[in-house]
Design an enzyme around this catalytic site. Structure first.
Site, PDB file in Angstrom:
ATOM      1  N   ILE A   1       0.853  -1.184   0.000  1.00  0.00           N
ATOM      2  CA  ILE A   1       0.000   0.000   0.000  1.00  0.00           C
ATOM      3  C   ILE A   1       0.893   1.239   0.000  1.00  0.00           C
ATOM      4  O   ILE A   1       1.773   1.380   0.852  1.00  0.00           O
ATOM      5  CB  ILE A   1      -0.929   0.007   1.224  1.00  0.00           C
ATOM      6  CG1 ILE A   1      -1.796  -1.258   1.240  1.00  0.00           C
ATOM      7  CG2 ILE A   1      -1.818   1.252   1.224  1.00  0.00           C
ATOM      8  CD1 ILE A   1      -2.593  -1.439   2.507  1.00  0.00           C
TER       9      ILE A   1
ATOM     10  N   GLU B   1       1.929  -3.763   5.560  1.00  0.00           N
ATOM     11  CA  GLU B   1       1.008  -3.433   4.470  1.00  0.00           C
ATOM     12  C   GLU B   1       1.348  -4.188   3.192  1.00  0.00           C
ATOM     13  O   GLU B   1       0.938  -3.787   2.103  1.00  0.00           O
ATOM     14  CB  GLU B   1       1.015  -1.923   4.210  1.00  0.00           C
ATOM     15  CG  GLU B   1       2.323  -1.346   3.747  1.00  0.00           C
ATOM     16  CD  GLU B   1       3.271  -0.937   4.864  1.00  0.00           C
ATOM     17  OE1 GLU B   1       4.126  -0.094   4.612  1.00  0.00           O
ATOM     18  OE2 GLU B   1       3.151  -1.453   5.994  1.00  0.00           O
TER      19      GLU B   1
END
Length: 214
Positions: free
Chosen positions: A96, A138
């Protein structure tokens, strides 16, 4: 004189119950041949408990996607299939973009919600044969099974666009950078993962919110 053990599901009052039955032959008196002794017990609760414990070892607690341990197991399975039958597969490693900024700006609770929402978007938009894993922070990986690179790319592009266009946080676009690669003849676990990792960082270096393939 061996004990036969069988587990069988039954439906009772519209509820499914798992019974374990054990049977053994025995002589019930000296003159009259063999009989069978059978004992059955309801092991539904035990089965559900074991199932939950097994899931805890292979699933990420936050997102309910599979974890790195299970990724390593499934990646080994895919390599075995490739070596035996030349079954192609691809992996997409993605991160991300600017996730630290999300946590710093909105707090870790919102950051966790972003991870959960992205996991749900992806799981809804991959084939039933493909598997999503959260491998840390992430970072996520998709194993695309029995697929060529061009078809995996179409799926990865669809996911990237869906996440980009979804209002996961109001007035704060969320994007992902992806490295996508296909198994090659001399690959092993390390070389395949390292290549996808390098491709993912190339996506970040070249502007983020993009896919780099090899």
């Amino acid at each position: 004189n061996k004990i036969l053990v069988e587990n069988e599901w039954f439906e009772l009052n519209k509820e499914k119950i798992l019974f374990q039955s054990k049977r053994i032959p025995f002589k019930y008196d000296s003159n009259s041949g063999l009989g069978i002794l059978g004992v059955s017990r309801d092991i539904t609760d035990l089965y559900e408990t074991q199932k939950k414990l097994e899931e805890q070892t292979i699933k990420d607690e936050l997102t309910k996607t599979y974890n790195r341990k299970y990724f390593n197991e499934k990646l080994k399975e895919q390599f075995d299939l490739y070596k035996r039958y030349k079954v192609n597969f691809c992996i997409a490693l993605f991160d991300i973009d600017d996730f630290k900024k999300v946590n710093d700006t909105y707090g870790h609770k919102v950051g966790d919600e972003v991870l959960i929402k992205i996991s749900k978007i992806i799981n809804k938009n991959i084939r039933i044969t493909d598997i999503l894993f959260r491998i840390g922070g992430e970072e996520f990986v998709i194993i695309y099974r029995k697929i060529q690179l061009e078809d995996a790319l179409k799926s990865a592009e669809k996911i990237k666009n869906l996440i980009q266009n979804e209002e996961i946080i109001k007035n704060h676009p969320i994007t992902i950078s992806i490295g996508l690669t296909q198994i090659k003849e001399n690959d092993n676990d390390d070389t395949l993962f390292k290549r996808s990792d390098n491709l993912m960082y190339a996506s970040k270096k070249n502007g983020k919110n993009r896919i780099t393939i090899d």
